[in-house]
Write a protein that holds these residues in place. Structure first.
Motif, mmCIF file in Angstrom:
data_model
loop_
_atom_site.group_PDB
_atom_site.id
_atom_site.type_symbol
_atom_site.label_atom_id
_atom_site.label_comp_id
_atom_site.label_asym_id
_atom_site.label_seq_id
_atom_site.Cartn_x
_atom_site.Cartn_y
_atom_site.Cartn_z
ATOM 1 N N ALA A 274 -33.978 -7.644 78.477
ATOM 2 C CA ALA A 274 -33.989 -7.213 76.983
ATOM 3 C C ALA A 274 -34.842 -8.563 76.416
ATOM 4 O O ALA A 274 -36.169 -8.506 75.643
ATOM 5 N N ASP A 275 -34.948 -9.827 76.974
ATOM 6 C CA ASP A 275 -35.798 -10.799 76.479
ATOM 7 C C ASP A 275 -36.984 -10.819 76.748
ATOM 8 O O ASP A 275 -38.339 -11.197 76.206
ATOM 9 N N THR B 245 -38.450 -7.956 78.177
ATOM 10 C CA THR B 245 -39.943 -6.597 77.493
ATOM 11 C C THR B 245 -40.121 -7.322 75.544
ATOM 12 O O THR B 245 -40.920 -7.093 75.281
ATOM 13 N N ASP B 246 -38.886 -7.867 75.213
ATOM 14 C CA ASP B 246 -39.045 -9.312 73.736
ATOM 15 C C ASP B 246 -40.352 -9.474 73.547
ATOM 16 O O ASP B 246 -40.817 -9.750 72.807
ATOM 17 N N GLU B 247 -40.583 -10.784 74.973
ATOM 18 C CA GLU B 247 -42.002 -11.393 74.769
ATOM 19 C C GLU B 247 -42.784 -10.886 75.124
ATOM 20 O O GLU B 247 -44.029 -11.029 74.703
ATOM 21 N N VAL C 12 -43.658 -7.207 74.294
ATOM 22 C CA VAL C 12 -43.372 -7.009 73.051
ATOM 23 C C VAL C 12 -45.080 -8.033 71.916
ATOM 24 O O VAL C 12 -46.138 -7.604 71.635
ATOM 25 N N ASP C 13 -43.900 -9.233 72.067
ATOM 26 C CA ASP C 13 -44.983 -10.410 71.553
ATOM 27 C C ASP C 13 -45.898 -10.178 71.643
ATOM 28 O O ASP C 13 -47.204 -10.442 70.596
ATOM 29 N N ALA D 56 -44.248 -1.374 71.799
ATOM 30 C CA ALA D 56 -45.101 -1.925 71.078
ATOM 31 C C ALA D 56 -45.194 -1.343 69.438
ATOM 32 O O ALA D 56 -45.714 -2.640 68.739
#
Length: 325
Positions: free
Chosen positions: A13-14, A16-18, A20-21, A268
């Protein structure tokens, strides 16, 4: 192969968040960009290993020549108990250091860190099997975020090889070197590989090989976004470009849109328009001069102890010691 436990600091999850950012920041910028760390899923890591064996790609061979000649010096000078390798990949060149340090009788532990769990798992298992008396502790992480998680007994030598330091922009490079210094005690060591400024043709061929492996590697960042974020990039709709930027003294890799197109990136929440001929910068690879390397190390809190190059002076390896702040 022997099973090795990995310390994983990059939960799915982390990650993927990176991503996306980075996708939101990079693909909405006036001049589009993506960070090179997203090349390295399992396929990207395998492609990079192929790149290192290409006839045009001299850095791996040149650095290996230096390490083969100087690994015993590294072992003698540092007396390291722990070898930490940042961005380890397959760790092939590091075996030269492992042989020298174990032969010297001081090495107790090897700690490779890499963003690719699959590549790291394979490398650590092979090394653990080949060096059964050595404690091997793999760390899945980003060397811009997780340096404070690195284990190991002192004195440590941190190896950052392959010229990867050149993938940072200058301000990022300075911050990274300072962050390495901050996790080391006074007197511990950094072994740094830096590709050197040289003939432009040689540089550009190294990043645009005749077999098209580097082009596939470059496009892999689009496949990663497709897989992780459900995007509909057509990688073949983008052309690989490698260009020498003389003002900045770096090779810049880009992807150039072959035609006007619209890409949906549901993960995203983005719709991205590309004009025909528009570029995405995916990597810079800075090339260095010896005096510049020494100055950057000094600014970060390291004193240069040794400077070595290969026989053709294509690639530099520096051994620097952390000094009192």
């Amino acid at each position: 192969m022997t099973d090795v436990d990995l310390d994983n600091h990059r939960a799915h999850a982390d990650v993927t968040d990176e991503l996306v950012d980075d996708v939101r920041s990079g693909l909405t910028a006036e001049r589009k960009w993506l960070p090179p760390k997203w090349f390295y899923d399992a396929e990207g890591s395998a492609l990079f290993e192929r790149i290192t064996a290409l006839p045009e790609y001299y850095p791996t061979r040149s650095e290996r020549e230096v390490l083969a000649a100087r690994a015993a010096d590294v072992a003698r000078i540092t007396g390291a108990h722990t070898l930490v390798e940042l961005g380890s990949g397959s760790s092939e060149k590091t075996r030269l250091l492992l042989d020298a340090l174990t032969g010297h009788g001081t090495l107790e532990e090897f700690v490779p860190l890499d963003v690719s769990e699959s590549a790291l798992a394979e490398a650590t298992a092979a090394i653990s099997a080949d060096y059964p008396k050595l404690e091997v502790r793999g760390v899945v992480g980003d060397f811009t975020q997780h340096l404070d998680r690195l284990p190991g007994g002192q004195p440590r030598v941190v190896a950052f090889l392959g010229g990867t330091i050149g993938n940072f922009l200058p301000a990022e490079r300075a911050a990274f070197l300072r962050s390495v210094r901050e996790v080391l005690e006074e007197g511990e060591w950094l072994l740094l590989g830096t590709d050197l400024v040289k003939d432009v043709g040689m540089l550009e061929r190294a990043y645009d090989d005749s077999a098209g492996v580097t082009a596939a590697f470059n496009r892999n960042v689009l496949r990663v976004i497709n897989t992780r974020l459900g995007a509909d990039f057509d990688p073949d709709a983008f052309e690989h470009v490698a260009h020498w930027d003389a003002a900045n003294e770096w090779v810049e890799m880009r992807l150039r849109a072959r035609l006007r197109q619209t890409v949906e990136i549901p993960g995203a929440g983005l719709t991205v328009e590309f004009a025909e001929g528009e570029h995405i910068r995916t990597e810079v690879s800075a090339k260095f001069r010896p005096g510049g390397v020494e100055a950057e190390l000094g600014a970060a809190g390291f004193g240069l102890e040794r400077w070595w190059t290969d026989s053709q002076q294509r690639f530099g390896v520096s051994l620097a010691r952390s000094v009192r702040g």
